[in-house]
Design a protein around this motif. Sequence first.
Motif, short mmCIF file in Angstrom:
data_model
loop_
_atom_site.label_atom_id
_atom_site.label_comp_id
_atom_site.label_asym_id
_atom_site.label_seq_id
_atom_site.Cartn_x
_atom_site.Cartn_y
_atom_site.Cartn_z
N ARG A 159 0.68 -1.28 0.11
CA ARG A 159 0.09 -0.03 0.05
C ARG A 159 0.82 1.27 0.00
NH1 ARG A 159 -2.07 3.51 3.74
NH2 ARG A 159 -4.18 4.29 3.40
N GLN A 160 1.88 1.22 0.81
CA GLN A 160 2.95 2.28 0.86
C GLN A 160 3.54 2.59 -0.33
OE1 GLN A 160 6.00 1.84 3.76
NE2 GLN A 160 6.53 4.01 3.93
N PHE A 161 3.95 1.54 -1.11
CA PHE A 161 4.65 1.42 -2.28
C PHE A 161 3.90 2.20 -3.39
CE2 PHE A 161 6.22 -1.18 -6.07
CZ PHE A 161 7.06 -0.34 -6.49
N TYR A 162 2.55 1.97 -3.43
CA TYR A 162 1.65 2.70 -4.56
C TYR A 162 1.34 4.19 -4.16
CZ TYR A 162 -2.58 4.24 -6.74
OH TYR A 162 -3.56 4.88 -7.54
N LEU A 163 1.25 4.32 -2.78
CA LEU A 163 1.11 5.74 -2.33
C LEU A 163 2.38 6.69 -2.52
CD1 LEU A 163 -0.86 5.35 0.93
CD2 LEU A 163 -1.90 6.12 -1.13
N ALA A 164 3.57 5.99 -2.40
CA ALA A 164 4.75 6.70 -2.95
C ALA A 164 4.96 6.88 -4.25
CB ALA A 164 5.85 6.01 -2.19
N TYR A 165 4.59 6.12 -5.24
CA TYR A 165 4.73 5.99 -6.59
C TYR A 165 3.46 5.68 -7.17
CZ TYR A 165 9.66 5.42 -5.13
OH TYR A 165 10.77 5.89 -4.70
N PRO A 166 2.36 6.63 -7.03
CA PRO A 166 1.35 6.47 -7.59
C PRO A 166 1.35 6.39 -9.23
CG PRO A 166 1.57 8.70 -6.89
CD PRO A 166 2.64 7.94 -6.50
N LYS A 167 2.11 6.88 -9.85
CA LYS A 167 2.03 7.00 -11.31
C LYS A 167 2.41 5.70 -12.00
CE LYS A 167 2.43 11.96 -11.86
NZ LYS A 167 2.99 13.18 -12.22
N GLY A 168 3.14 4.81 -11.29
CA GLY A 168 3.53 3.53 -11.69
C GLY A 168 4.98 3.02 -10.90
N ALA A 169 4.86 1.64 -11.22
CA ALA A 169 5.94 1.06 -10.55
C ALA A 169 7.22 1.16 -11.32
CB ALA A 169 5.67 -0.49 -10.35
N THR A 170 7.72 2.66 -11.54
CA THR A 170 8.82 2.99 -12.49
C THR A 170 10.13 2.37 -12.05
OG1 THR A 170 9.56 4.79 -11.02
CG2 THR A 170 7.91 5.34 -12.92
N LEU A 171 10.33 1.71 -10.88
CA LEU A 171 11.56 1.19 -10.46
C LEU A 171 11.85 -0.26 -10.82
CD1 LEU A 171 11.99 2.67 -6.94
CD2 LEU A 171 12.55 3.74 -9.09
N ILE A 219 13.43 -1.28 -2.63
CA ILE A 219 12.39 -0.38 -2.59
C ILE A 219 11.85 -0.43 -1.06
CG2 ILE A 219 9.94 -0.21 -3.39
CD1 ILE A 219 10.86 -1.60 -5.98
N VAL A 220 11.84 -1.52 -0.54
CA VAL A 220 11.66 -1.54 1.02
C VAL A 220 12.37 -0.60 1.80
CG1 VAL A 220 11.49 -3.05 3.19
CG2 VAL A 220 10.67 -3.94 1.19
N GLU A 221 13.69 -0.60 1.64
CA GLU A 221 14.64 0.49 2.29
C GLU A 221 14.12 1.70 1.79
OE1 GLU A 221 16.78 -0.07 4.60
OE2 GLU A 221 16.37 -2.36 4.56
N LEU A 222 13.93 2.11 0.54
CA LEU A 222 13.40 3.48 0.05
C LEU A 222 12.19 3.71 0.83
CD1 LEU A 222 14.16 3.39 -3.37
CD2 LEU A 222 15.65 4.59 -1.98
N LEU A 223 11.22 2.94 1.06
CA LEU A 223 9.84 3.39 1.68
C LEU A 223 10.16 3.40 2.93
CD1 LEU A 223 7.85 0.55 -0.06
CD2 LEU A 223 7.89 3.04 -0.55
N LYS A 224 11.35 3.22 3.58
CA LYS A 224 11.31 3.63 4.82
C LYS A 224 11.61 5.04 5.23
CE LYS A 224 13.19 -1.10 6.50
NZ LYS A 224 14.23 -1.91 6.59
N LEU A 225 11.93 5.71 4.16
CA LEU A 225 12.23 7.25 4.23
C LEU A 225 10.61 8.03 4.02
CD1 LEU A 225 15.33 7.06 2.00
CD2 LEU A 225 15.46 7.56 4.52
N ASP A 226 10.44 8.97 5.05
CA ASP A 226 9.34 9.58 4.85
C ASP A 226 9.46 10.67 4.04
OD1 ASP A 226 7.93 7.97 6.73
OD2 ASP A 226 8.53 9.02 8.38
N ASP A 227 10.83 11.38 3.82
CA ASP A 227 10.74 12.46 3.25
C ASP A 227 11.08 12.37 1.77
OD1 ASP A 227 11.70 14.86 2.01
OD2 ASP A 227 13.20 15.33 3.41
N PRO A 228 10.05 12.81 0.77
CA PRO A 228 10.36 12.26 -0.55
C PRO A 228 11.66 12.97 -1.32
CG PRO A 228 7.94 13.48 -0.05
CD PRO A 228 8.98 13.69 1.14
N LEU A 229 12.23 14.03 -0.83
CA LEU A 229 13.39 14.46 -1.28
C LEU A 229 14.58 13.62 -0.74
CD1 LEU A 229 13.44 18.40 -0.26
CD2 LEU A 229 12.77 17.51 -2.57
#
Length: 337
Positions: free
Chosen positions: A88-100, A109-119
Amino acid sequence: MELKANDGYRQLLATISDTYTQGQTRAAQAVNAQLVETYWQVGRHIVDFEQAGQVRAEYGKALVDTLAADLSLRHGKGFSRSNLIRFRQFYLAYPKGATLSHQLTWSHIVELLKLDDPLERGFYEQQALRERWSVRELVRQKNSQLFLRLAASKDKAGVLQLAQQGQLIEQPTDLLREPYVFEFLKIPEPHQVSETQLETLLCDHLQPFMLELGKGFTFVGRQYRINVGGTHYRVDLVFYHRILRRFVLIDLKLGEVQHHDIGQMNLYLGYFAAEENTEGDQPPVGIILSRQKDELLVEYATYGMNSQLFVQQYQLYLPDREALRAELERVMWEAGQ
């Protein structure tokens, strides 16, 4: 003549072996891409169901728990509550598609999702792609707060560029980090080491050391001996940067850098420019790594120098994340005024 000694046979063997290895790699990439795409779709289905209001508010919190139980009964492992939350978090972080999906593994990707700051997440995503970090390397760079160390010294435009493109190595100043972090040496506090011991430890941990230095470094030598006017000198560590096409000389200092340390490094740079550079090489870069530095002394000691000589700090332990984040927030706030 034995078949194995035949040149044509050896070539055939090598060709088949390469074809098989490449096929395995492509198959693994295809499986990973499909797996990541599937996880993104699962996340999308959950979010779409929630947003369509198909479950009453009081049951909203139970949705993931119920799905986890029912999907596990149907498909076995893979649909734990924590996994569904990640999908669910993956979709919310990348709503335009699974570009990765074609480039990074689900573990990345799991490690990236642990970061709250989009920058911050964008920076590590770009760096992982650009430098082909393993999951272990990504975790190490996150823990060492690489983004915050780089971003805190830039303006708002520089921070945004980092987040969108990663760190681009185009000029010598792009090599620098403040501070450099050598926590991978695992030197216990308050244990003291000599310069020689520190140098030895860095060479013994060359892979994480070069990861900390950044992309493009090739190790040349330690205690690199040069001769100037009959006097022998030794540069602590010598690297060649294949992107910038120039030598990078590193001297290690335990205490505060002194003016004569800067003069000595400038001597090294002059020698390498005249004696070691070959056709196509750019002027060398010198980096003095010190536990402490007096900014005013460095400014005066380097006055008038045209060479690429830098004095940077290092530390043996992880930097204070909150202090770095506060500095970044100050940079972004001042830019918005």
